[in-house]
Design a protein around this motif. Structure first.
Motif, PDB file in Angstrom:
ATOM      1  N   LEU A   1     -41.104  83.662 -36.979  1.00  0.00           N
ATOM      2  CA  LEU A   1     -40.941  85.597 -36.087  1.00  0.00           C
ATOM      3  C   LEU A   1     -42.008  86.563 -36.163  1.00  0.00           C
ATOM      4  O   LEU A   1     -42.952  86.980 -34.773  1.00  0.00           O
ATOM      5  CB  LEU A   1     -39.645  86.737 -35.933  1.00  0.00           C
ATOM      6  CG  LEU A   1     -38.836  85.789 -35.355  1.00  0.00           C
ATOM      7  CD1 LEU A   1     -37.049  86.368 -35.503  1.00  0.00           C
ATOM      8  CD2 LEU A   1     -38.394  85.083 -34.601  1.00  0.00           C
ATOM      9  N   ASP A   2     -42.606  86.598 -37.188  1.00  0.00           N
ATOM     10  CA  ASP A   2     -43.511  87.689 -37.514  1.00  0.00           C
ATOM     11  C   ASP A   2     -44.713  87.309 -37.177  1.00  0.00           C
ATOM     12  O   ASP A   2     -45.200  86.399 -36.787  1.00  0.00           O
ATOM     13  CB  ASP A   2     -43.772  87.528 -38.912  1.00  0.00           C
ATOM     14  CG  ASP A   2     -44.725  88.550 -39.562  1.00  0.00           C
ATOM     15  OD1 ASP A   2     -45.001  89.984 -38.823  1.00  0.00           O
ATOM     16  OD2 ASP A   2     -45.337  88.317 -40.657  1.00  0.00           O
TER      17      ASP A   2
ATOM     18  N   LEU B   1     -44.876  87.724 -33.821  1.00  0.00           N
ATOM     19  CA  LEU B   1     -45.199  86.855 -32.216  1.00  0.00           C
ATOM     20  C   LEU B   1     -44.853  87.965 -31.063  1.00  0.00           C
ATOM     21  O   LEU B   1     -44.461  89.454 -31.594  1.00  0.00           O
ATOM     22  CB  LEU B   1     -44.001  85.806 -32.219  1.00  0.00           C
ATOM     23  CG  LEU B   1     -43.900  84.639 -32.775  1.00  0.00           C
ATOM     24  CD1 LEU B   1     -42.500  83.872 -33.219  1.00  0.00           C
ATOM     25  CD2 LEU B   1     -44.976  83.789 -32.293  1.00  0.00           C
ATOM     26  N   SER B   2     -45.905  87.895 -30.400  1.00  0.00           N
ATOM     27  CA  SER B   2     -45.731  88.037 -28.837  1.00  0.00           C
ATOM     28  C   SER B   2     -44.152  89.407 -28.685  1.00  0.00           C
ATOM     29  O   SER B   2     -43.152  88.483 -28.875  1.00  0.00           O
ATOM     30  CB  SER B   2     -46.124  88.626 -27.665  1.00  0.00           C
ATOM     31  OG  SER B   2     -45.401  87.155 -27.261  1.00  0.00           O
TER      32      SER B   2
ATOM     33  N   TRP C   1     -41.446  86.761 -27.074  1.00  0.00           N
ATOM     34  CA  TRP C   1     -40.988  85.416 -27.929  1.00  0.00           C
ATOM     35  C   TRP C   1     -39.429  86.395 -29.087  1.00  0.00           C
ATOM     36  O   TRP C   1     -38.363  85.784 -28.784  1.00  0.00           O
ATOM     37  CB  TRP C   1     -41.692  85.008 -29.038  1.00  0.00           C
ATOM     38  CG  TRP C   1     -42.802  84.444 -28.512  1.00  0.00           C
ATOM     39  CD1 TRP C   1     -43.912  83.896 -28.297  1.00  0.00           C
ATOM     40  CD2 TRP C   1     -42.778  82.937 -27.902  1.00  0.00           C
ATOM     41  NE1 TRP C   1     -43.973  83.496 -28.287  1.00  0.00           N
ATOM     42  CE2 TRP C   1     -43.410  81.953 -27.341  1.00  0.00           C
ATOM     43  CE3 TRP C   1     -41.130  82.244 -27.483  1.00  0.00           C
ATOM     44  CZ2 TRP C   1     -43.607  80.917 -27.243  1.00  0.00           C
ATOM     45  CZ3 TRP C   1     -41.098  80.739 -27.368  1.00  0.00           C
ATOM     46  CH2 TRP C   1     -41.912  80.078 -26.603  1.00  0.00           C
ATOM     47  N   ILE C   2     -39.231  87.280 -29.193  1.00  0.00           N
ATOM     48  CA  ILE C   2     -38.693  88.150 -30.175  1.00  0.00           C
ATOM     49  C   ILE C   2     -36.964  88.751 -29.154  1.00  0.00           C
ATOM     50  O   ILE C   2     -36.547  88.928 -30.228  1.00  0.00           O
ATOM     51  CB  ILE C   2     -39.102  89.424 -31.298  1.00  0.00           C
ATOM     52  CG1 ILE C   2     -40.176  90.158 -30.849  1.00  0.00           C
ATOM     53  CG2 ILE C   2     -40.082  88.168 -32.187  1.00  0.00           C
ATOM     54  CD1 ILE C   2     -40.227  91.107 -31.482  1.00  0.00           C
TER      55      ILE C   2
ATOM     56  N   THR D   1     -34.288  79.336 -32.968  1.00  0.00           N
ATOM     57  CA  THR D   1     -35.256  78.440 -32.409  1.00  0.00           C
ATOM     58  C   THR D   1     -34.703  77.827 -30.994  1.00  0.00           C
ATOM     59  O   THR D   1     -35.852  77.667 -30.339  1.00  0.00           O
ATOM     60  CB  THR D   1     -35.189  77.483 -33.126  1.00  0.00           C
ATOM     61  OG1 THR D   1     -34.167  77.146 -33.151  1.00  0.00           O
ATOM     62  CG2 THR D   1     -36.100  77.827 -34.630  1.00  0.00           C
TER      63      THR D   1
ATOM     64  N   MET E   1     -35.871  80.645 -28.015  1.00  0.00           N
ATOM     65  CA  MET E   1     -37.634  80.558 -28.533  1.00  0.00           C
ATOM     66  C   MET E   1     -37.800  79.559 -27.347  1.00  0.00           C
ATOM     67  O   MET E   1     -38.303  79.668 -26.051  1.00  0.00           O
ATOM     68  CB  MET E   1     -37.777  80.632 -29.494  1.00  0.00           C
ATOM     69  CG  MET E   1     -37.781  81.555 -30.534  1.00  0.00           C
ATOM     70  SD  MET E   1     -38.207  81.943 -31.802  1.00  0.00           S
ATOM     71  CE  MET E   1     -40.047  81.666 -31.611  1.00  0.00           C
TER      72      MET E   1
END
Length: 173
Positions: A23-24, A26-27, A30-31, A150, A153
């Motif tokens: 996750l780190d 990401l826009s 995505w999160i 996941t 996502m």
């Protein structure tokens, strides 16, 4: 597979690193996106994991190992929605890693025996549970939330993959 504490710790120690790697950076699309009404985004999952580190696994382990009251406090599965407000994902990831590091140190320091793993506490919904069941659930809980992150996502591109959807795990929740 039979529960082994050292193997459980292998998974528990990796979870924060895996989530951070996924996750780190990401826009927010995505999160922050989820699977629809009453579902969680990856951001929500990280907040939920933090709440568990503070109020569930080690506190309940301590209750089981204590000589006092064996009743667990009910767990608020939705506390993250208030506790995470106004915080960045990076802040949550950092807090989760630090809390898990502390909890792993605490767990290891207990030097649990087979006798300890057989000790019981009282869950508000399930009744009597063993420490071994609690710790096995901690591992399964982590793995199920890794899957959830996941899966959520993956579904962000559900419409975009076209006919390949037939070969991907993109079923509705």
């Amino acid at each position: 597979m039979v529960f082994k504490l050292n193997e459980a710790i292998e998974v528990l120690e990796r979870t924060p690193v895996i989530i951070e790697q996924i996750l780190d950076g990401l826009s927010s699309s995505w999160i922050m996106n989820n699977e629809g009404l009453d579902t969680w985004s990856p951001y929500d999952v990280v907040g939920h994991l933090i709440h568990g580190e503070k109020t569930d696994w080690i506190p309940r382990t301590d209750i089981i190992l204590s000589d006092g009251n064996k009743n667990f406090t009910p767990y608020d599965r939705f506390a993250q929605f208030n506790e995470s407000k106004g915080r960045s994902l990076q802040q949550l990831l950092t807090e989760f890693k630090e809390l898990r590091k502390q909890n792993m140190a605490s767990l290891k320091s207990k030097r649990l025996t087979d006798e300890d793993l057989s000790k019981t506490g009282i869950h508000p919904e399930f009744g009597e549970i063993t420490l071994k069941q609690l710790l096995a659930t901690w591992v399964a809980h982590d793995l199920s939330h890794l899957n959830q992150i996941t899966r959520v996502m993956t579904k962000q591109y559900k419409a975009e993959v076209g006919p390949w959807r037939a070969y991907l795990s993109l079923k509705s929740k």
